[in-house]
Design an enzyme around this catalytic site. Sequence first.
Site, PDB file in Angstrom:
ATOM      1  N   ARG A 173      28.736  29.232  24.314  1.00  7.61           N
ATOM      2  CA  ARG A 173      29.233  30.188  23.308  1.00  7.61           C
ATOM      3  C   ARG A 173      30.469  29.674  22.593  1.00  7.61           C
ATOM      4  NH1 ARG A 173      27.241  33.242  27.355  1.00  7.61           N
ATOM      5  NH2 ARG A 173      29.244  33.239  28.419  1.00  7.61           N
ATOM      6  N   GLU A 187      33.594  30.195  41.956  1.00  7.77           N
ATOM      7  CA  GLU A 187      33.768  31.117  43.082  1.00  7.77           C
ATOM      8  C   GLU A 187      33.041  30.562  44.315  1.00  7.77           C
ATOM      9  OE1 GLU A 187      32.456  35.005  42.107  1.00  7.77           O
ATOM     10  OE2 GLU A 187      33.254  35.894  43.953  1.00  7.77           O
TER      11      GLU A 187
HETATM   12  P1  AMP Z   1      36.323  30.618  33.723  1.00  7.51           P
HETATM   13  O1  AMP Z   1      36.060  29.161  33.944  1.00  7.51           O
HETATM   14  O2  AMP Z   1      36.351  31.417  34.993  1.00  7.51           O
HETATM   15  O3  AMP Z   1      37.557  30.865  32.874  1.00  7.51           O
HETATM   16  O4  AMP Z   1      35.063  31.196  32.939  1.00  7.51           O
HETATM   17  C1  AMP Z   1      34.961  31.025  31.575  1.00  7.51           C
HETATM   18  C2  AMP Z   1      33.549  30.760  31.127  1.00  7.51           C
HETATM   19  O5  AMP Z   1      32.604  31.613  31.751  1.00  7.51           O
HETATM   20  C3  AMP Z   1      33.455  30.982  29.642  1.00  7.51           C
HETATM   21  O6  AMP Z   1      32.784  29.867  29.066  1.00  7.51           O
HETATM   22  C4  AMP Z   1      32.687  32.275  29.484  1.00  7.51           C
HETATM   23  O7  AMP Z   1      31.688  32.130  28.508  1.00  7.51           O
HETATM   24  C5  AMP Z   1      32.074  32.567  30.844  1.00  7.51           C
HETATM   25  N1  AMP Z   1      32.421  33.912  31.371  1.00  7.51           N
HETATM   26  C6  AMP Z   1      33.147  34.160  32.490  1.00  7.51           C
HETATM   27  N2  AMP Z   1      33.256  35.472  32.733  1.00  7.51           N
HETATM   28  C7  AMP Z   1      32.592  36.091  31.730  1.00  7.51           C
HETATM   29  C8  AMP Z   1      32.368  37.481  31.386  1.00  7.51           C
HETATM   30  N3  AMP Z   1      32.833  38.494  32.135  1.00  7.51           N
HETATM   31  N4  AMP Z   1      31.661  37.748  30.269  1.00  7.51           N
HETATM   32  C9  AMP Z   1      31.185  36.730  29.502  1.00  7.51           C
HETATM   33  N5  AMP Z   1      31.361  35.438  29.760  1.00  7.51           N
HETATM   34  C10 AMP Z   1      32.065  35.101  30.867  1.00  7.51           C
END
Ligand code: AMP
Length: 176
Positions: free
Chosen positions: A64, A101
């Site tokens: 995205r 996680e």
């Molecule tokens: P992080 O590495 O934990 O910061 O996760 C970020 C990535 O996971 C991004 O590329 C987001 O597109 C996706 N992502 C994580 N949590 C969500 C959520 N609640 N809704 C949509 N996309 C998420």
Amino acid sequence: MSNVTAAEIAAAIRNVPDFPKPGIQFKDITPVLADPRLFAGSIDLLCDGFKPGAVDAVVGIDARGFIFAAAAAAKLHAGFVPVRKKGKLPFQTIEQDYALEYGSATVAMHVDALKPGARVLLIDDLLATGGTAGAAAALMKKLGANILEIGFLIELKFLNGREKLKDCPVRSIVVY
Ligand code: AMP
């Protein structure tokens, strides 16, 4: 500048409970993308303060992030560079692992994607724990890029993702 407010974008983001698994509330940005005014306004807000010519490349994160980063790159007259999940890029790559996680994941960039000293923005749709953006930023630094800013349409502040991006300016448009 943008004639769209963060509140208008926030109102269009759809919360989908228990996707892709129980307990996760997915932030669905497709209604923002489908609205011409909100999509253009999102790009304006992510680019605000940067003039065409001030940025050499906008890096987007699979998948995205590509949507926003590519549009921002075109607006700023900059190149677009993808960070992809391991195994998707055809040429020689550098890779970076990061913790999930449960388990870990790996992102990759082409070895020649950014020139040393390139002025670069990193853009993704959403900042959660910061693992993905932190790994992407590490790759960009390995290539010698100068990260001007990391931008997100959405930040889930309670997950403290900014902690992993401490050495770069971070912008987010809609904060939960
Ligand atoms: P992080 O590495 O934990 O910061 O996760 C970020 C990535 O996971 C991004 O590329 C987001 O597109 C996706 N992502 C994580 N949590 C969500 C959520 N609640 N809704 C949509 N996309 C998420």
